[in-house]
Design an enzyme around this catalytic site. Sequence first.
Site, PDB file in Angstrom:
ATOM      1  N   ARG A 228       9.726 -21.202 -13.857  1.00  0.00           N
ATOM      2  CA  ARG A 228       8.487 -21.611 -13.199  1.00  0.00           C
ATOM      3  C   ARG A 228       8.105 -22.776 -12.702  1.00  0.00           C
ATOM      4  O   ARG A 228       7.265 -22.988 -13.698  1.00  0.00           O
ATOM      5  CB  ARG A 228       7.404 -20.518 -11.866  1.00  0.00           C
ATOM      6  CG  ARG A 228       8.231 -19.512 -10.164  1.00  0.00           C
ATOM      7  CD  ARG A 228       8.634 -20.127  -9.423  1.00  0.00           C
ATOM      8  NE  ARG A 228       8.999 -19.253  -9.130  1.00  0.00           N
ATOM      9  CZ  ARG A 228      10.160 -18.629  -8.522  1.00  0.00           C
ATOM     10  NH1 ARG A 228      11.196 -18.902  -9.739  1.00  0.00           N
ATOM     11  NH2 ARG A 228      10.720 -17.442  -7.780  1.00  0.00           N
ATOM     12  N   GLU A 257      11.451 -29.552  -6.372  1.00  0.00           N
ATOM     13  CA  GLU A 257      12.656 -29.792  -6.134  1.00  0.00           C
ATOM     14  C   GLU A 257      13.099 -30.278  -5.517  1.00  0.00           C
ATOM     15  O   GLU A 257      13.112 -29.480  -3.879  1.00  0.00           O
ATOM     16  CB  GLU A 257      13.206 -28.374  -6.779  1.00  0.00           C
ATOM     17  CG  GLU A 257      12.473 -27.741  -8.489  1.00  0.00           C
ATOM     18  CD  GLU A 257      12.619 -26.698  -8.624  1.00  0.00           C
ATOM     19  OE1 GLU A 257      13.997 -25.917  -7.868  1.00  0.00           O
ATOM     20  OE2 GLU A 257      13.000 -26.534  -9.755  1.00  0.00           O
ATOM     21  N   HIS A 276      17.761 -26.262 -11.968  1.00  0.00           N
ATOM     22  CA  HIS A 276      17.408 -25.407 -11.024  1.00  0.00           C
ATOM     23  C   HIS A 276      18.696 -24.452 -11.318  1.00  0.00           C
ATOM     24  O   HIS A 276      18.958 -23.777  -9.882  1.00  0.00           O
ATOM     25  CB  HIS A 276      16.727 -25.011 -10.198  1.00  0.00           C
ATOM     26  CG  HIS A 276      15.897 -24.473  -9.483  1.00  0.00           C
ATOM     27  ND1 HIS A 276      14.655 -23.902  -9.167  1.00  0.00           N
ATOM     28  CD2 HIS A 276      16.051 -22.835  -9.897  1.00  0.00           C
ATOM     29  CE1 HIS A 276      14.011 -23.235  -9.439  1.00  0.00           C
ATOM     30  NE2 HIS A 276      14.834 -21.632 -10.131  1.00  0.00           N
TER      31      HIS A 276
END
Length: 311
Positions: A228, A257, A276
């Site tokens: 995370r 993000e 990601h």
Amino acid sequence: MRVILTDQVFPTVSLERDEFSRHGHEFLVASNESEALTLIEDADAILTTYMPLPAKVIGTMKKARIIARYGIGVDNIDVRAAAAKGIAVTNVPDYCVEEVATHAVAMALAMVRGLPSADAAVRQGEWGVNTVRPLRRLSSLTVGLLGVGRIGGAVARTLATLGPKLIAHDPYAAELPPGVLPVSLEEVFKNSDLLLLHAPLTEATKGLVNASRIDSMKDGAYIVNVARGPLIVLEDLLAALRSGKLRGAGIDTFPQEPLPDVSILEDVPGLLLSPHTAFYSEEALVESQRKAIAQVVKVLHGQSPDYLIAP
């Protein structure tokens, strides 16, 4: 019954449509957050990926029996608020273990072997070991794991075949993989040449990797985060890379993000980045969908789900 998908991120939701239709349930996909907020008020089940579901939103749910998240973390859902209303919250904790573990190991090995620098050197017409010096043999390093769940355990077992000393801190792990030495939080930072983060995001872990803890690490250490983004104070990490305190960092997840300002990454040495994508493979996406669908079907039919977070 009515099933609502709050945010569509998959190439197709034909799996959802087919399965819910087979069971006689209505399936609706919200086109935006505003529509989702309206639809979930009368939904019997909610499927979600990224849309925030705080207590205020959960309070509007009149009929919901389950909130099923496609991914692993549930930090976008107020689990306590859902539990207080008797709404089951589920996730899919095992759908991308192989992918994320592989990504973490790939980032770690690329940095330890100096591959980003080596690649850049060849493209610039430079040659020889001076372009990557100094590199150390992996088996001479201490690799630390912060969190040893499914993914951290897979990483430990993979890296163990290459011979480094393995240490880990995880206050919730019932047992560690063979050959992994349990240590305190302070020791995992202090003693790791390479630190891999596999902890969940909680109030206790938010900002866990900050300037103070980075200062306690060995000079020239590496950090990999495929867990995370908010586990790391990004500004502190970038400062440590610029100063040379850290030699490298492999980062797949970020506090925000997409990043609101990518210019903060310019001229930062030792960064290996991915957007990601550690969770991703075509197989992982389908597995996530199938398993999340299954949780909804089970709860709507009075059965116990496989991956119950709460209540």
